[in-house]
Design an enzyme around this catalytic site. Sequence first.
Site, PDB file in Angstrom:
ATOM      1  N   HIS A 242       0.899  -0.875  -0.225  1.00  0.00           N
ATOM      2  CA  HIS A 242       0.249   0.101  -0.096  1.00  0.00           C
ATOM      3  C   HIS A 242       1.386   1.018   0.048  1.00  0.00           C
ATOM      4  O   HIS A 242       1.477   1.595   0.753  1.00  0.00           O
ATOM      5  CB  HIS A 242      -0.520   0.410   1.298  1.00  0.00           C
ATOM      6  CG  HIS A 242      -1.415  -1.527   1.386  1.00  0.00           C
ATOM      7  ND1 HIS A 242      -2.590  -1.777   0.613  1.00  0.00           N
ATOM      8  CD2 HIS A 242      -1.813  -1.963   1.758  1.00  0.00           C
ATOM      9  CE1 HIS A 242      -3.121  -2.653   1.628  1.00  0.00           C
ATOM     10  NE2 HIS A 242      -2.219  -3.564   2.014  1.00  0.00           N
TER      11      HIS A 242
ATOM     12  N   TYR B 187      -6.948   0.678  -2.158  1.00  0.00           N
ATOM     13  CA  TYR B 187      -8.826   0.931  -2.192  1.00  0.00           C
ATOM     14  C   TYR B 187      -8.311   2.223  -1.543  1.00  0.00           C
ATOM     15  O   TYR B 187      -9.912   2.564  -1.066  1.00  0.00           O
ATOM     16  CB  TYR B 187      -8.524  -0.485  -0.946  1.00  0.00           C
ATOM     17  CG  TYR B 187      -7.221   0.443   0.488  1.00  0.00           C
ATOM     18  CD1 TYR B 187      -7.879   1.070   1.605  1.00  0.00           C
ATOM     19  CD2 TYR B 187      -6.552  -0.751   0.853  1.00  0.00           C
ATOM     20  CE1 TYR B 187      -6.870   1.355   1.916  1.00  0.00           C
ATOM     21  CE2 TYR B 187      -5.262   0.193   1.576  1.00  0.00           C
ATOM     22  CZ  TYR B 187      -5.727   0.501   2.336  1.00  0.00           C
ATOM     23  OH  TYR B 187      -5.104   0.896   3.140  1.00  0.00           O
TER      24      TYR B 187
ATOM     25  N   GLU C 268      -5.566 -11.486   8.908  1.00  0.00           N
ATOM     26  CA  GLU C 268      -4.414 -11.048  10.301  1.00  0.00           C
ATOM     27  C   GLU C 268      -4.021 -11.085  11.823  1.00  0.00           C
ATOM     28  O   GLU C 268      -3.077 -10.585  12.065  1.00  0.00           O
ATOM     29  CB  GLU C 268      -3.963  -9.903   9.151  1.00  0.00           C
ATOM     30  CG  GLU C 268      -2.765  -8.618   9.401  1.00  0.00           C
ATOM     31  CD  GLU C 268      -2.992  -7.369   9.258  1.00  0.00           C
ATOM     32  OE1 GLU C 268      -3.337  -6.982   8.022  1.00  0.00           O
ATOM     33  OE2 GLU C 268      -1.688  -6.737   9.101  1.00  0.00           O
TER      34      GLU C 268
ATOM     35  N   HIS D 218      -1.034 -12.430   4.253  1.00  0.00           N
ATOM     36  CA  HIS D 218      -1.105 -12.427   5.815  1.00  0.00           C
ATOM     37  C   HIS D 218      -1.033 -13.699   6.262  1.00  0.00           C
ATOM     38  O   HIS D 218      -0.236 -14.424   6.232  1.00  0.00           O
ATOM     39  CB  HIS D 218      -1.638 -11.283   6.714  1.00  0.00           C
ATOM     40  CG  HIS D 218      -1.434  -9.839   6.626  1.00  0.00           C
ATOM     41  ND1 HIS D 218      -0.500  -9.188   6.682  1.00  0.00           N
ATOM     42  CD2 HIS D 218      -2.196  -8.765   6.032  1.00  0.00           C
ATOM     43  CE1 HIS D 218      -0.075  -8.431   6.144  1.00  0.00           C
ATOM     44  NE2 HIS D 218      -1.109  -7.969   5.768  1.00  0.00           N
TER      45      HIS D 218
ATOM     46  N   ASP E 296       3.941  -4.347   2.134  1.00  0.00           N
ATOM     47  CA  ASP E 296       2.772  -3.879   2.900  1.00  0.00           C
ATOM     48  C   ASP E 296       2.844  -3.033   3.812  1.00  0.00           C
ATOM     49  O   ASP E 296       2.784  -1.454   2.725  1.00  0.00           O
ATOM     50  CB  ASP E 296       2.339  -4.708   4.049  1.00  0.00           C
ATOM     51  CG  ASP E 296       1.186  -5.034   4.738  1.00  0.00           C
ATOM     52  OD1 ASP E 296       1.000  -4.239   4.218  1.00  0.00           O
ATOM     53  OD2 ASP E 296       0.505  -5.496   5.560  1.00  0.00           O
TER      54      ASP E 296
HETATM   55 ZN    ZN Z   1      -2.066  -4.921   3.265  1.00  0.00          ZN
END
Ligand code: ZN
Length: 444
Positions: A45, A110, A226, A260, A311
Amino acid sequence: VLPDGPGRIADIVPAAALARRDGDIVIRRLADRAILPGFVNAHSHSFQRLIRGRTQWRPAGRVNADFWSWREAMYGAALALTPESLYDAARFCFLEMLHAGFTSVGEFHYLQRDGDGAAYDEPNALALRVIAAAEAVGMRICLLNVAYATGGIDAPLAPEQRRFATPELQAYLDDTAALADAVRARPLASVGVAPHSIRAVPREWLAPIHAWAKNRDAPFHIHVAEQPAEVDASMRAYALRPVDLLAREGVVGPELSAVHATHLTPDEVALLGGARATVVACPGTERDLGDGLLPAGELVAAGAHIAIGSDSHTIIDPFEEMRLVEYHERLHRLQRVVIGHNHGERFSSAPALLEMGTHNGARSLRFHGGRIDSGTLADFIAIDLEHRSLAGWTRDSLAAFIALCAPADIVTDVWVDGVQRIRQRRHEHDDDATAAFRARTLQP
Ligand SMILES: [Zn+2]
C-alpha cells in the site's frame, strides 16, 4: 542477451558464444557483480510510506497499541491525500523499492473516492495516478483494484472508510475492467482484483470477483486472518474460519493469493497447501503491527507457495522480508534451517527463500518473470560482490550470504523491462522524487 524488442530476455549464452553471433550485440561487462532476478513485492500500500516512523508510540494513558490503533493513523493519512500527494508518495515509495532490488509490485489499491467520499468523474482516477507513479520511475506494477463495501461483516462503512467505498459489485467489476483496458498497451502495468478481506465484502461477492479474475488470468488477492479479531468475527457471522469460508465460496485455488494468513488452523493450512495457493508473507509489517507469526514451515510442507510483500513499508527491504520468513520460524520452534529443500547432501534454506522473493511473487502477480531465463521478463538486479557484508563469500555460500545475511545496500544496478533504471545506486529521479515526498510529509 537483451532483446531488440521490448521487455524480455532473448537468450542466455556463454560470453564466448556472443562474439560469434550475428547482428549488433553490445557487450557490457559487469566487474565484481552478480546478476539476480529482480525481487517481486507482492503486497504494497504505497501511500502508507507516509506514516513510517509516525506510529511508533502510544498515548501514555493507553495500555495497548495494536493493529487497530495503528489503523486509525493510517485512516488519517488516507483521508488527507489528494491525487497529487498520492502520486508523490507512491512515486517515492516505488523509487525506494527499486533501490532495494524490487523490480515489480502488487499494489493493493483501496483508495477509490475523494476526501468527502464522492466518486471522481473518472472512477479510476487514483488508481491511474498510482500506475503513473510506478511508470515514472520504471517499476513494473500490477494494480490490485480493491473491493471494499462493509466496515465489518454486515456492518456499514465507518465515516473514515468513505474513500474506500465500492458499494456495488457490478460497478466495481466494470470499473476494474475499464482500468485493465486503459493500461492494456502499457508495458509495465497490469490489473488484478482484490476483495479487501472477508470483513470488507459480503461473502456473495467472493465467487463473482474470483470468476472475473479467472476469466482474465488475472491475480486474485485478499487479506486473510491477519488478526484474531477477524477469525472471531468470521466464526460469529458464518460459523466458519476465514480460509474455510473462502473454500466454501470456491475461491481457494492456485490463483489465490492470501495475504498474511497468520492465524490458521492445521486444516486451513492443508486447504491452502492442497490448492497450491500463494500466501503473501509480510513479516516486516507483521512484526511491526504485532500480527503474529506465519506458520511458514507448515504451509510450505503442505504445498503452498510463499511470496513476500512490504505492505505498510515500515521497512522496504526484500532481503529482510524473505529471511524473516525463516528466522521467525527459528524463533518460534527453537530450531535452525527450517524451510528449504535438499540440495545433494544438504538441506538448505537460501534457494527456497530466494524463490519466495522472486519467482513465487511473479507467480502471484501472473508475471512470466522472477527467473533469469530465455523469454522471461528482463527484470533483474546486479549486486556488488565486493561489498563489505559479502567479504568471505564462496560459490558454495553466496546464496546464503545473500538470502540470510546481506543488507539491501548490495544492490547496485536495476533493470526493469530490459531498461536500466538504476546505475551505480543512482536513479535519474532520486532528487526530484525525494524532494517532492519530503514536502508532502511536512504537511500536518
Ligand atoms: Zn495489506
